[in-house]
Design an enzyme around this catalytic site. Sequence first.
Site, PDB file in Angstrom:
ATOM      1  N   HIS A 163      42.926  38.851  42.508  1.00 38.19           N
ATOM      2  CA  HIS A 163      42.069  38.298  41.468  1.00 38.19           C
ATOM      3  C   HIS A 163      40.625  38.287  41.957  1.00 38.19           C
ATOM      4  CE1 HIS A 163      45.289  35.981  39.071  1.00 38.19           C
ATOM      5  NE2 HIS A 163      45.938  36.586  40.055  1.00 38.19           N
TER       6      HIS A 163
ATOM      7  N   GLN B  89      40.111  48.373  62.562  1.00 39.68           N
ATOM      8  CA  GLN B  89      41.133  48.835  63.497  1.00 39.68           C
ATOM      9  C   GLN B  89      42.102  49.840  62.886  1.00 39.68           C
ATOM     10  OE1 GLN B  89      43.435  45.560  64.972  1.00 39.68           O
ATOM     11  NE2 GLN B  89      44.364  45.084  62.998  1.00 39.68           N
TER      12      GLN B  89
ATOM     13  N   GLY C 125      36.083  40.984  52.690  1.00 42.64           N
ATOM     14  CA  GLY C 125      34.978  40.177  53.207  1.00 42.64           C
ATOM     15  C   GLY C 125      34.043  40.991  54.081  1.00 42.64           C
TER      16      GLY C 125
ATOM     17  N   TYR D   2      50.526  39.838  36.973  1.00 40.27           N
ATOM     18  CA  TYR D   2      49.358  40.331  36.259  1.00 40.27           C
ATOM     19  C   TYR D   2      49.253  41.849  36.386  1.00 40.27           C
ATOM     20  CZ  TYR D   2      47.487  39.733  41.049  1.00 40.27           C
ATOM     21  OH  TYR D   2      47.308  39.754  42.402  1.00 40.27           O
TER      22      TYR D   2
ATOM     23  N   LEU E  72      39.326  46.077  68.260  1.00 44.26           N
ATOM     24  CA  LEU E  72      38.552  45.323  69.249  1.00 44.26           C
ATOM     25  C   LEU E  72      39.484  44.723  70.294  1.00 44.26           C
ATOM     26  CD1 LEU E  72      35.674  44.234  69.938  1.00 44.26           C
ATOM     27  CD2 LEU E  72      36.290  42.190  68.618  1.00 44.26           C
TER      28      LEU E  72
ATOM     29  N   ARG F  45      44.245  45.736  45.072  1.00 41.75           N
ATOM     30  CA  ARG F  45      43.402  45.467  46.242  1.00 41.75           C
ATOM     31  C   ARG F  45      42.887  46.763  46.875  1.00 41.75           C
ATOM     32  NH1 ARG F  45      42.945  41.341  50.381  1.00 41.75           N
ATOM     33  NH2 ARG F  45      44.414  40.043  49.232  1.00 41.75           N
TER      34      ARG F  45
ATOM     35  N   ALA G  82      40.320  35.835  49.121  1.00 37.93           N
ATOM     36  CA  ALA G  82      39.331  36.906  49.275  1.00 37.93           C
ATOM     37  C   ALA G  82      37.999  36.498  48.657  1.00 37.93           C
ATOM     38  CB  ALA G  82      39.843  38.189  48.634  1.00 37.93           C
TER      39      ALA G  82
ATOM     40  N   ASP H 107      39.192  34.530  56.234  1.00 41.77           N
ATOM     41  CA  ASP H 107      40.402  34.051  56.895  1.00 41.77           C
ATOM     42  C   ASP H 107      40.221  33.844  58.394  1.00 41.77           C
ATOM     43  OD1 ASP H 107      41.810  33.942  54.559  1.00 41.77           O
ATOM     44  OD2 ASP H 107      43.088  35.677  54.955  1.00 41.77           O
TER      45      ASP H 107
END
Length: 378
Positions: free
Chosen positions: A48, A36, A16, A211, A126, A104, A303, A290
């Site tokens: 996916h 981070q 994201g 998959y 942070l 990913r 995602a 999220d």
Amino acid sequence: MTERKEKIAIIGAGLGGAVAGALLQHSGFDVDVYEQAPSFSRLGAGIHMGPNVLKIFERFGVDKQVVAISSTPSHWFSRDGLTGDYLSRIPLDGYGATYCTVHRGDLQALQCDQLKPGTLHFGKKLVRLDDNGTDVMLEFEDGTSVRADIVIGADGINSKVREALLGFEKPNYSGWVGHRALISAEKLKKFDLEFEDCVKWWGPDRHMMVYYTTGRRDEYYYVTGVPHPAWEFDSAFVESSREEMASEFEGYHPIIQALIESTDEVTKWPLFNRNPLPLWSRGRLVMLGDACHPMKPHMAQGAAMAIEDAAMLTRCLEETGISGYATAFKLYEVNRRDRATRVQTVSNANTFLLHQEDPSWVYGYDVYAQPLKSESAA
């Protein structure tokens, strides 16, 4: 494009955050992304990316590269985990773009490469942020600090930006864990079985999604959803084992047994969520993915929702400019909350594509084709 001098800081370089950075930079905004983690690593998980996301990738010219590194299944099959009977056969074409399953880490590396050189900063955990009304001061654990005109929190379910907006609160443990394993496709050749491109095996109280994760079809990935009464570990995940998997799926279909037999390493992850948040932004701070609407991964759309958020937030900032951030943030939430909440609800229920249904409301969606609702639609 008009260059804008105001500064945007994005916290988190997950999918994201990375896509938000690339889209905003593509639109001429001055953006830095702070992550981070000390460096990039190829995390061992599949993901996916449906046609709803590939349409966004097309906007900044990365869609063909994503397809090239992905497996592109023609169907999502749902099968009874015990008998092997087909519960649904869902075509994945006809939605205006390709359906991809991919590693990913490979996808994230590709997205991070779309950011302008020098704008992705690793090792930036942070610890504090202060919105003083004029700008935002961000302080990191390494002792450095920066200022930005607006801050986008793409820092996940334990978001520091969410904490600044709403105070500290632990996420809710869902009562489920997910086992994750990558299997070399070479190891599956000894079995006289068909390992389908994209299949979800459903049991009475658990499931296994399986998959391929590469265009070469040399990695086969599974992720489970299994009831687990309490998460008694402090770490983000723990090692599991072939023996634990065999126990959890005792009596299940021979294909599942073959996958477990072929497993070398498997990890176990808790599944957390949160109740819908009362706000997605305040002042110069805004959240996506999220950070503001976490969900269980049972639709394979978590995602995707973060990436859709990134695209819509970019659209809204293009409309208003950074100086109109307050209006942009309201437009963004008005235009995203209903869809994100619907996906969150269906995903948490774990019923998506169990039986034959039309998923066009998910895959046929085009964030750029949606007329922007006005603030008054809230």
